[in-house]
Design a protein around this motif. Sequence first.
Motif, PDB file in Angstrom:
ATOM      1  N   LEU A  69      22.390 -19.603  28.745  1.00 13.08           N
ATOM      2  CA  LEU A  69      22.842 -18.309  29.236  1.00 13.08           C
ATOM      3  C   LEU A  69      24.345 -18.310  29.517  1.00 13.08           C
ATOM      4  O   LEU A  69      25.071 -17.364  29.159  1.00 13.08           O
ATOM      5  CB  LEU A  69      22.070 -17.930  30.498  1.00 13.08           C
ATOM      6  CG  LEU A  69      20.580 -17.616  30.293  1.00 13.08           C
ATOM      7  CD1 LEU A  69      19.881 -17.484  31.637  1.00 13.08           C
ATOM      8  CD2 LEU A  69      20.407 -16.344  29.479  1.00 13.08           C
ATOM      9  N   LEU A  70      24.811 -19.369  30.141  1.00 16.96           N
ATOM     10  CA  LEU A  70      26.245 -19.463  30.408  1.00 16.96           C
ATOM     11  C   LEU A  70      27.024 -19.526  29.103  1.00 16.96           C
ATOM     12  O   LEU A  70      28.067 -18.872  28.959  1.00 16.96           O
ATOM     13  CB  LEU A  70      26.541 -20.708  31.249  1.00 16.96           C
ATOM     14  CG  LEU A  70      28.042 -21.008  31.415  1.00 16.96           C
ATOM     15  CD1 LEU A  70      28.702 -19.958  32.301  1.00 16.96           C
ATOM     16  CD2 LEU A  70      28.273 -22.408  31.958  1.00 16.96           C
ATOM     17  N   CYS A  90      30.980 -17.094  25.545  1.00 14.64           N
ATOM     18  CA  CYS A  90      31.401 -16.673  24.200  1.00 14.64           C
ATOM     19  C   CYS A  90      31.643 -15.161  24.158  1.00 14.64           C
ATOM     20  O   CYS A  90      32.551 -14.685  23.475  1.00 14.64           O
ATOM     21  CB  CYS A  90      30.350 -17.058  23.171  1.00 14.64           C
ATOM     22  SG  CYS A  90      30.244 -18.838  22.838  1.00 14.64           S
ATOM     23  N   ASP A  91      30.841 -14.405  24.905  1.00 13.19           N
ATOM     24  CA  ASP A  91      30.968 -12.947  24.888  1.00 13.19           C
ATOM     25  C   ASP A  91      32.156 -12.452  25.702  1.00 13.19           C
ATOM     26  O   ASP A  91      32.779 -11.440  25.352  1.00 13.19           O
ATOM     27  CB  ASP A  91      29.688 -12.302  25.434  1.00 13.19           C
ATOM     28  CG  ASP A  91      28.514 -12.424  24.472  1.00 13.19           C
ATOM     29  OD1 ASP A  91      28.750 -12.759  23.296  1.00 13.19           O
ATOM     30  OD2 ASP A  91      27.369 -12.202  24.909  1.00 13.19           O
ATOM     31  N   THR A  92      32.494 -13.151  26.793  1.00 11.10           N
ATOM     32  CA  THR A  92      33.544 -12.662  27.693  1.00 11.10           C
ATOM     33  C   THR A  92      34.879 -13.364  27.523  1.00 11.10           C
ATOM     34  O   THR A  92      35.920 -12.810  27.894  1.00 11.10           O
ATOM     35  CB  THR A  92      33.108 -12.820  29.155  1.00 11.10           C
ATOM     36  OG1 THR A  92      32.951 -14.229  29.449  1.00 11.10           O
ATOM     37  CG2 THR A  92      31.780 -12.102  29.417  1.00 11.10           C
ATOM     38  N   GLY A 101      42.726 -19.804  23.896  1.00  8.32           N
ATOM     39  CA  GLY A 101      43.319 -19.031  22.817  1.00  8.32           C
ATOM     40  C   GLY A 101      44.023 -17.805  23.354  1.00  8.32           C
ATOM     41  O   GLY A 101      44.142 -17.608  24.566  1.00  8.32           O
ATOM     42  N   LYS A 102      44.495 -16.945  22.445  1.00  4.89           N
ATOM     43  CA  LYS A 102      45.221 -15.739  22.848  1.00  4.89           C
ATOM     44  C   LYS A 102      44.345 -14.795  23.656  1.00  4.89           C
ATOM     45  O   LYS A 102      44.837 -14.049  24.501  1.00  4.89           O
ATOM     46  CB  LYS A 102      45.745 -15.021  21.603  1.00  4.89           C
ATOM     47  CG  LYS A 102      46.800 -15.811  20.839  1.00  4.89           C
ATOM     48  CD  LYS A 102      47.272 -15.029  19.633  1.00  4.89           C
ATOM     49  CE  LYS A 102      48.339 -15.808  18.862  1.00  4.89           C
ATOM     50  NZ  LYS A 102      48.804 -15.064  17.648  1.00  4.89           N
ATOM     51  N   MET A 103      43.037 -14.831  23.382  1.00  5.19           N
ATOM     52  CA  MET A 103      42.115 -13.913  24.044  1.00  5.19           C
ATOM     53  C   MET A 103      41.394 -14.548  25.221  1.00  5.19           C
ATOM     54  O   MET A 103      40.517 -13.934  25.827  1.00  5.19           O
ATOM     55  CB  MET A 103      41.086 -13.391  23.041  1.00  5.19           C
ATOM     56  CG  MET A 103      41.685 -12.713  21.822  1.00  5.19           C
ATOM     57  SD  MET A 103      42.724 -11.296  22.237  1.00  5.19           S
ATOM     58  CE  MET A 103      41.496 -10.188  22.899  1.00  5.19           C
ATOM     59  N   GLY A 104      41.740 -15.794  25.549  1.00  6.67           N
ATOM     60  CA  GLY A 104      41.088 -16.471  26.662  1.00  6.67           C
ATOM     61  C   GLY A 104      40.401 -17.747  26.192  1.00  6.67           C
ATOM     62  O   GLY A 104      40.908 -18.450  25.317  1.00  6.67           O
ATOM     63  N   THR A 105      39.259 -18.048  26.781  1.00  9.96           N
ATOM     64  CA  THR A 105      38.499 -19.244  26.404  1.00  9.96           C
ATOM     65  C   THR A 105      37.639 -18.903  25.194  1.00  9.96           C
ATOM     66  O   THR A 105      36.659 -18.167  25.304  1.00  9.96           O
ATOM     67  CB  THR A 105      37.609 -19.712  27.566  1.00  9.96           C
ATOM     68  OG1 THR A 105      38.435 -19.957  28.716  1.00  9.96           O
ATOM     69  CG2 THR A 105      36.865 -20.984  27.201  1.00  9.96           C
TER      70      THR A 105
END
Length: 326
Positions: A28-29, A34-36, A72-76
């Motif tokens: 779940l984590l 991956c989604d956030t 990365g540029k968008m976060g983790t």
Amino acid sequence: MTSTDENALPRDDFDWAALSRLKLRHLLLYRNLCDTAAISRAAELSHMTQPGATKLVQEMEEMFKARLFERGKMGTEPTAYGQALLRYVRLVLADLAEAKAHVESLTRGESGMVRLGHIPSVPAEICAQACTALRDVYPNVCISVVEARSDALIDALRRGELDMALARVTSDADIDGLSAKAIYNEPFSAVVQAGANVPPKRPMPWVELARQQWVLPPRGSLSRLAVDLAFVRNKLTGPRAAVECQTLEQSRYYVITGGLFGVLPATDALRLQEQNVIEVVRSNLAPPLAPVSLLLRQGRESAPSIEKLASLVEESASRHTKQGVR
């Protein structure tokens, strides 16, 4: 009907001990991260602290012996290894949710759920006849039917959100991990409201067709591309769309009530012409770019109701095709 891939199944000597620490909270984590792309948000959605979430990610990297995330540029963001694992995480979670729903339905006296997806250009009777026949065999089964474009259906099937899909496939790369069997292929005919004041020559010349106002499938869909290419082959630009519709039902409505030209599968167009509802102004206007295929997930044992519906869909598509041969 279920296609299997022996290479997708664990070997008898698979090292299950390496994954012995893997728990549902890890999965779940992982999906939430991956989604956030934010460990703090993923921890919140997973109902745990951020240090606890970081520890679970480290444990997963130890279990899978790979670096799964990077900044990365968008976060983790997931690495290439992380992206590969995400596909299976989503499938496991979807299968668990399906298993829970199946058991709950059995406690209510039902016989589980079958989830079928299809593209808008598939005639409604193909799925309707198959679903009705399935209910004769499994009267307590619940059937979920969704309509979407081919790419969305394929993604949903991969994620385990569908049991099967009727979609057009243009490349083997599009269906990695899935089985595909072509079951239906039918050209489109140009139609207009019966009795409409339009040029009388039949089949209507391409130049005349190009001057009309149309209701067409959305841009980017394979059905729309097939129509546009048919005009291009005749040295004309694609027809002007006054209205774009996702479904055949909507297209029929605008043709019958709105005075627009439209495209319908040949058998559907012929049936409505015999009912004096529409007129076919040019049959076989556009061949489809790819046949409609029945798609299923590989390497997965399916419930008997799913296998039965798959065979019934094939039979229904075969009958529909034969009815169109006059």
